[in-house]
Design an enzyme around this catalytic site. Sequence first.
Site, PDB file in Angstrom:
ATOM      1  CG  HIS A  25      30.174 122.330 -28.389  1.00 32.49           C
ATOM      2  ND1 HIS A  25      30.842 121.182 -28.760  1.00 32.49           N
ATOM      3  CD2 HIS A  25      30.856 123.358 -28.959  1.00 32.49           C
ATOM      4  CE1 HIS A  25      31.863 121.500 -29.523  1.00 32.49           C
ATOM      5  NE2 HIS A  25      31.914 122.820 -29.651  1.00 32.49           N
ATOM      6  CG  HIS A  28      34.137 121.603 -26.026  1.00 31.73           C
ATOM      7  ND1 HIS A  28      33.141 122.541 -26.087  1.00 31.73           N
ATOM      8  CD2 HIS A  28      35.072 121.978 -26.934  1.00 31.73           C
ATOM      9  CE1 HIS A  28      33.463 123.457 -26.979  1.00 31.73           C
ATOM     10  NE2 HIS A  28      34.626 123.131 -27.523  1.00 31.73           N
ATOM     11  CB  CYS A 133      42.185 129.470 -41.031  1.00 33.23           C
ATOM     12  SG  CYS A 133      40.567 129.247 -40.230  1.00 33.23           S
ATOM     13  CB  CYS A 136      42.522 126.462 -38.058  1.00 36.18           C
ATOM     14  SG  CYS A 136      41.159 125.675 -38.886  1.00 36.18           S
ATOM     15  CB  CYS A 150      39.580 127.522 -43.643  1.00 35.23           C
ATOM     16  SG  CYS A 150      39.663 126.257 -42.364  1.00 35.23           S
ATOM     17  CG  HIS A 153      36.763 127.300 -39.420  1.00 34.47           C
ATOM     18  ND1 HIS A 153      38.028 126.825 -39.147  1.00 34.47           N
ATOM     19  CD2 HIS A 153      36.098 127.324 -38.240  1.00 34.47           C
ATOM     20  CE1 HIS A 153      38.132 126.591 -37.853  1.00 34.47           C
ATOM     21  NE2 HIS A 153      36.980 126.879 -37.285  1.00 34.47           N
ATOM     22  CE  LYS A 302      31.559 123.060 -39.262  1.00 31.15           C
ATOM     23  NZ  LYS A 302      32.725 123.356 -40.009  1.00 31.15           N
ATOM     24  CE  LYS A 305      28.022 131.252 -29.507  1.00 26.30           C
ATOM     25  NZ  LYS A 305      29.004 132.244 -29.165  1.00 26.30           N
TER      26      LYS A 305
HETATM   27  O1  ME8 Z   1      41.259 123.180 -31.146  1.00 31.97           O
HETATM   28  N1  ME8 Z   1      32.775 116.537 -32.462  1.00 31.97           N
HETATM   29  O2  ME8 Z   1      40.241 123.909 -29.211  1.00 31.97           O
HETATM   30  P1  ME8 Z   1      38.697 123.705 -29.562  1.00 31.97           P
HETATM   31  C1  ME8 Z   1      33.699 115.945 -31.708  1.00 31.97           C
HETATM   32  N2  ME8 Z   1      42.481 124.968 -28.392  1.00 31.97           N
HETATM   33  N3  ME8 Z   1      34.613 116.625 -30.982  1.00 31.97           N
HETATM   34  C2  ME8 Z   1      34.602 117.960 -31.037  1.00 31.97           C
HETATM   35  C3  ME8 Z   1      33.656 118.654 -31.825  1.00 31.97           C
HETATM   36  C4  ME8 Z   1      32.700 117.878 -32.554  1.00 31.97           C
HETATM   37  N4  ME8 Z   1      31.748 118.436 -33.289  1.00 31.97           N
HETATM   38  N5  ME8 Z   1      33.890 119.971 -31.682  1.00 31.97           N
HETATM   39  C5  ME8 Z   1      34.934 120.099 -30.819  1.00 31.97           C
HETATM   40  C6  ME8 Z   1      41.300 123.679 -30.029  1.00 31.97           C
HETATM   41  N6  ME8 Z   1      35.364 118.884 -30.418  1.00 31.97           N
HETATM   42  C7  ME8 Z   1      42.644 124.013 -29.419  1.00 31.97           C
HETATM   43  C8  ME8 Z   1      43.294 122.756 -28.906  1.00 31.97           C
HETATM   44  S1  ME8 Z   1      45.251 121.425 -27.694  1.00 31.97           S
HETATM   45  C9  ME8 Z   1      46.848 121.702 -27.283  1.00 31.97           C
HETATM   46  C10 ME8 Z   1      44.650 122.922 -28.306  1.00 31.97           C
HETATM   47  C11 ME8 Z   1      36.432 118.616 -29.443  1.00 31.97           C
HETATM   48  O3  ME8 Z   1      37.951 124.391 -28.473  1.00 31.97           O
HETATM   49  C12 ME8 Z   1      37.508 117.741 -30.027  1.00 31.97           C
HETATM   50  O4  ME8 Z   1      38.257 117.186 -28.988  1.00 31.97           O
HETATM   51  O5  ME8 Z   1      38.420 124.073 -30.947  1.00 31.97           O
HETATM   52  C13 ME8 Z   1      38.340 118.746 -30.771  1.00 31.97           C
HETATM   53  O6  ME8 Z   1      39.608 118.261 -31.123  1.00 31.97           O
HETATM   54  C14 ME8 Z   1      38.397 119.857 -29.753  1.00 31.97           C
HETATM   55  O7  ME8 Z   1      37.077 119.832 -29.155  1.00 31.97           O
HETATM   56  C15 ME8 Z   1      38.686 121.208 -30.339  1.00 31.97           C
HETATM   57  O8  ME8 Z   1      38.505 122.152 -29.332  1.00 31.97           O
END
Ligand code: ME8
Length: 515
Positions: A25, A28, A133, A136, A150, A153, A302, A305
Amino acid sequence: MRNKATEENFFYITTPIYYVNAEPHIGHTYTTVLADTLARFWRVYGKEVYFLTGTDEHGDKIMQVARDAGVEVAEYVDRISGIFKTTFEELGFTYDRFIRTTDKDHEEVVKGILKKVYDAGDIYFGEYGGYYCVGCERFYTEKEMVDGRCPDHQTPLEYIAEKNYFFKMSKYQDWLVNHIKENPSFIEPERHRNKVLSFLDDPLADLCISRPKDRLPWGIPLPFDDNYVTYVWFDALINYLTGIGYPDGANFAKYWPVVHHLTAKDILIPHAIYWPTMLKAMGLDPYKTLKIHGYWQVDETKMSKSLGNVVRPLDMKLKYGFEQFRYFLLREMSFGLDSSFSEELLVERINSDLANDLGNLVSRVLGMTERYQDGVVKKVEGHEGKLADVAEGIADELPGLMQGFRFRKAILKIWELVTAANAYVESVAPWTLNKEGKHEELAGVLYALLEVIRILAVFLTPFMPETSVKILTKLGLELTGDKVFEELVMWGQLQDGSKVQKGEALFPRVEYSPE
Ligand code: ME8
């Protein structure tokens, strides 16, 4: 020629590896766009760059979503990771490796590190109960919890007590506090650094780094106890080492000293506390910097989904073009602060900044060159007014802005040249020069404007790579890679007698049509 100003010849940028519980999304996409922009910038600047992204595939959360979907977990992670990878390919990201935590080499690296830290006496067996959580994938302290929920969340936290292995994180607390205090650029922006320091005001607990296999079979087995798998964060963070061939690969030696981790604020604590202490226990230097960006909301709420407001990059690409969306992300958010996305605002930016300012400049100048000079460049110098100085000023400032991760400021700077060139067209009125038969002066004015367009295309390479190529193609040029930034932005490189072509408009105007 290499850049004289280059302090380091190497640059390593990482994004978080994304959980495969959701499809790509805006969030990412944003982090990966930033990493891609930096990678492209430093490459054209003459550095050797390594850009790592990928997917995080173990842990409770992934196990649960696969179960809910009624699919074997291995099959499920292959499918979603595949969607991330093909999406990132479609978006044109120039990563050097797309790592998966289920990759064989990663499993081996994680096991090797666990064994090393265990043998060094920094991992012990014990019992712990705490509030967990699943979203997280971490325990929360009483101080961090909000009404038993949390803070991220807002879901109730689950109390989990079991026998597990622990990493002696507390042993490295004093070292970490000193390191953060002595290295102001270790965690940036400052407000996030302060948040970490305030977290470290309290004694640090040790980190539970295992899960019993009978409860969670989906993970990397501990090399010293087959009844347990590795805690997902201990596994995931290590991807930053696997990705560059730790321990023996040549890339590891080259890139580890210049690693920059890029994440959003949601995963500050694992990156700012677990990771440096883990590195210390492994006997490695800490990363160079951790850069934390803000959160995208959608229409001031926020994104979720359940609210049905998830913004997907491929939908945006189809509707508006990915370059346009990429521009918006880079232009709109100040690094470190939250921002709100709205399609209405995106449409506004496309029409004003892209179609009007940049797009019109390019078509006007090329159109006039076709109309008045049959599309032939005449190298008449001395008519650039302030334009060459503006361009030079931007060229001088860009590296510093990129070093500081100031993407928005960089774009605003580049747009100063767009604005100056549009104002110049209005003030010199080439159509009047043509009418008055002042052909030499007209040629000089058009030469200056064509140079502006060429230099804009160079400036835009990292930010809007396709647009940059389109502009250069109109000018009959391409960036071949044998010249670096400082050479490319030097004034006066368009050859006398070369041909340019107006072609299609860069950015069609769009309309906002809410569904
Ligand atoms: O936390 N605004 O993965 P994740 C900006 N697997 N960036 C966002 C966002 C938003 N609303 N939502 C997600 C994880 N991101 C772990 C990480 S690393 C060793 C392991 C981006 O799929 C942002 O970079 O929940 C955030 O830190 C990351 O997606 C979290 O991705």
